[in-house]
Design a protein around this motif. Structure first.
Motif, PDB file in Angstrom:
ATOM      1  N   UNK A  76       0.862  -1.187   0.000  1.00 10.27           N
ATOM      2  CA  UNK A  76       0.000   0.000   0.000  1.00 10.27           C
ATOM      3  C   UNK A  76       0.897   1.236   0.000  1.00 10.27           C
ATOM      4  N   UNK A  77       0.825   2.005  -1.063  1.00  6.50           N
ATOM      5  CA  UNK A  77       1.678   3.190  -1.212  1.00  6.50           C
ATOM      6  C   UNK A  77       1.024   4.439  -0.628  1.00  6.50           C
ATOM      7  N   UNK A 111      -2.690   5.181   1.726  1.00  9.76           N
ATOM      8  CA  UNK A 111      -3.998   4.743   2.224  1.00  9.76           C
ATOM      9  C   UNK A 111      -4.808   5.884   2.810  1.00  9.76           C
ATOM     10  N   UNK A 112      -4.349   7.115   2.612  1.00 11.64           N
ATOM     11  CA  UNK A 112      -5.081   8.271   3.105  1.00 11.64           C
ATOM     12  C   UNK A 112      -4.602   8.791   4.442  1.00 11.64           C
ATOM     13  N   UNK A 113      -3.623   8.113   5.058  1.00  8.37           N
ATOM     14  CA  UNK A 113      -3.195   8.517   6.399  1.00  8.37           C
ATOM     15  C   UNK A 113      -1.781   9.076   6.463  1.00  8.37           C
ATOM     16  N   UNK A 114      -0.887   8.608   5.598  1.00 10.28           N
ATOM     17  CA  UNK A 114       0.494   9.106   5.641  1.00 10.28           C
ATOM     18  C   UNK A 114       1.155   8.923   4.281  1.00 10.28           C
ATOM     19  N   UNK A 115       2.311   9.542   4.119  1.00  9.38           N
ATOM     20  CA  UNK A 115       3.066   9.440   2.865  1.00  9.38           C
ATOM     21  C   UNK A 115       4.464   8.875   3.111  1.00  9.38           C
ATOM     22  N   UNK A 116       4.534   7.925   4.042  1.00  7.55           N
ATOM     23  CA  UNK A 116       5.819   7.359   4.445  1.00  7.55           C
ATOM     24  C   UNK A 116       6.488   6.536   3.352  1.00  7.55           C
ATOM     25  N   UNK A 117       5.725   6.078   2.366  1.00  3.89           N
ATOM     26  CA  UNK A 117       6.304   5.280   1.280  1.00  3.89           C
ATOM     27  C   UNK A 117       6.936   6.150   0.187  1.00  3.89           C
ATOM     28  N   UNK A 118       6.929   7.484   0.385  1.00  5.89           N
ATOM     29  CA  UNK A 118       7.335   8.399  -0.677  1.00  5.89           C
ATOM     30  C   UNK A 118       8.424   9.347  -0.204  1.00  5.89           C
ATOM     31  N   UNK A 119       9.205   9.844  -1.164  1.00  5.96           N
ATOM     32  CA  UNK A 119      10.239  10.845  -0.904  1.00  5.96           C
ATOM     33  C   UNK A 119      10.190  11.898  -2.010  1.00  5.96           C
ATOM     34  N   UNK A 120      10.894  12.992  -1.779  1.00  4.20           N
ATOM     35  CA  UNK A 120      11.041  14.009  -2.815  1.00  4.20           C
ATOM     36  C   UNK A 120      11.857  13.440  -3.980  1.00  4.20           C
ATOM     37  N   UNK A 129      -4.878  12.672  -5.286  1.00  5.19           N
ATOM     38  CA  UNK A 129      -4.758  11.214  -5.429  1.00  5.19           C
ATOM     39  C   UNK A 129      -5.306  10.525  -4.188  1.00  5.19           C
ATOM     40  N   UNK A 130      -5.629   9.243  -4.333  1.00  2.44           N
ATOM     41  CA  UNK A 130      -5.992   8.399  -3.201  1.00  2.44           C
ATOM     42  C   UNK A 130      -5.819   6.929  -3.614  1.00  2.44           C
ATOM     43  N   UNK A 131      -5.863   6.038  -2.616  1.00  2.00           N
ATOM     44  CA  UNK A 131      -5.924   4.588  -2.837  1.00  2.00           C
ATOM     45  C   UNK A 131      -4.896   4.108  -3.865  1.00  2.00           C
ATOM     46  N   UNK A 132      -3.621   4.142  -3.465  1.00  2.00           N
ATOM     47  CA  UNK A 132      -2.546   3.737  -4.364  1.00  2.00           C
ATOM     48  C   UNK A 132      -1.901   2.473  -3.807  1.00  2.00           C
ATOM     49  N   UNK A 133      -1.864   1.424  -4.600  1.00  2.00           N
ATOM     50  CA  UNK A 133      -1.188   0.199  -4.190  1.00  2.00           C
ATOM     51  C   UNK A 133      -0.538  -0.485  -5.385  1.00  2.00           C
ATOM     52  N   UNK A 134       0.429  -1.360  -5.077  1.00  4.69           N
ATOM     53  CA  UNK A 134       1.201  -2.013  -6.126  1.00  4.69           C
ATOM     54  C   UNK A 134       1.465  -3.467  -5.738  1.00  4.69           C
ATOM     55  N   UNK A 135       1.475  -4.329  -6.724  1.00  6.00           N
ATOM     56  CA  UNK A 135       1.853  -5.740  -6.551  1.00  6.00           C
ATOM     57  C   UNK A 135       3.062  -6.015  -7.431  1.00  6.00           C
ATOM     58  N   UNK A 136       4.149  -6.462  -6.844  1.00  8.53           N
ATOM     59  CA  UNK A 136       5.324  -6.820  -7.632  1.00  8.53           C
ATOM     60  C   UNK A 136       5.058  -8.124  -8.384  1.00  8.53           C
ATOM     61  N   UNK A 137       5.479  -8.175  -9.633  1.00  8.13           N
ATOM     62  CA  UNK A 137       5.240  -9.345 -10.490  1.00  8.13           C
ATOM     63  C   UNK A 137       6.555 -10.047 -10.825  1.00  8.13           C
TER      64      UNK A 137
END
Length: 255
Positions: free
Chosen positions: A53-54, A56-65, A247-255
């Motif tokens: 989950x990239x 979920x509406x609560x934080x942006x900890x999965x992201x950087x500048x 944006x909202x609801x961003x998730x990814x599945x590695x393949x």
């Protein structure tokens, strides 16, 4: 000679018929390896059990500048909605990816003004190749009754592939992209081995069907590949004067 050919054909036919008669259904059954069990989300938009989950509406900890990966991605979170902060600029994921399935939802402001490319412009860079607008861009833009060049409208692989359809909803409504990304591969000398490929479903409608990219996005000129490895997913803070999108609801599945 003709009779020998006919006899050979009859014998071969008899052999294959005998084999078919002796065949069993289980001869063509495969039992292993078993696929991994994945629990789906409650809806098609919800993250399955194996997703990262990239947002979920609560934080942006999965992201950087994207300009400085040592700095946080300080966009604006309000009531579960994540809005572009143009002062901060582009942001990208901490984690680097190769091949993946991505779900992302975005919204053009209901009171958007302007026209063409100056109407809620942003972008999802499926593989970021630097701090600026470099990488492979899936365009984000108001495409509801908004005329622009068709390889730059929402759903396009910017300046490369026109979407197969335009399923845009009006500004103020949420839009979704579901993306299958296959990263390019390179030979040891840096030459291209296999090109990047992408499938995009926009609001439930197929708009890019496993297209082979010509290289990273360029605003001017023809794209060409340069060798690279795993890359971040980047979100663009476009430098136009239009109101920022969300944006909202961003998730990814590695393949």
């Amino acid at each position: 000679m003709k009779y020998k050919i006919v006899l050979t054909a009859l014998l071969a036919g008899s052999f294959f018929m005998a084999n078919a008669q002796n065949a069993k259904p289980e001869d063509t059954e495969t039992w292993s390896p078993e696929p991994a069990v994945v629990t789906p989300g409650k809806t098609g938009a919800d993250a399955p059990s194996d997703a990262i989950v990239l947002f979920d509406g609560t934080n942006q900890e999965q992201w950087v500048s994207a300009q400085d990966r040592s700095q946080p991605a300080n966009w604006i979170i309000n009531k579960g909605i994540w809005t572009v902060n143009k002062k901060v600029g582009n942001i990208e994921t901490k984690k680097l990816f190769t091949n993946y399935q991505l779900h992302i939802e975005w919204r053009i402001p209901a009171d958007i003004a302007g026209s063409g490319q100056a109407r809620g412009n942003s972008g999802v860079f499926l593989a970021s190749l630097g701090s600026g607008d470099s990488g492979y861009e899936l365009q984000v833009l108001d495409a509801y009754k908004n005329k622009t060049y068709v390889n730059g409208m929402a759903g396009s692989i910017y300046k490369q592939f026109i979407p197969l359809a335009n399923p845009a909803r009006p500004p103020g409504e949420w839009q979704s992209y579901d993306v299958i990304w296959t990263a390019p591969t390179f030979n040891t000398d840096g030459s291209l081995k296999t090109p990047a490929r992408v499938t995009v479903i926009y609001n439930g409608v197929l708009v890019e069907n496993n297209v082979e990219l010509k290289g990273p996005t360029l605003y001017i000129g023809k794209p060409e590949y340069k060798a690279h490895g795993p890359a971040a997913i980047k979100l663009q803070a476009h430098g136009d004067d239009s109101k920022p999108i969300s944006y909202r609801n961003i998730w990814v599945r590695e393949l």
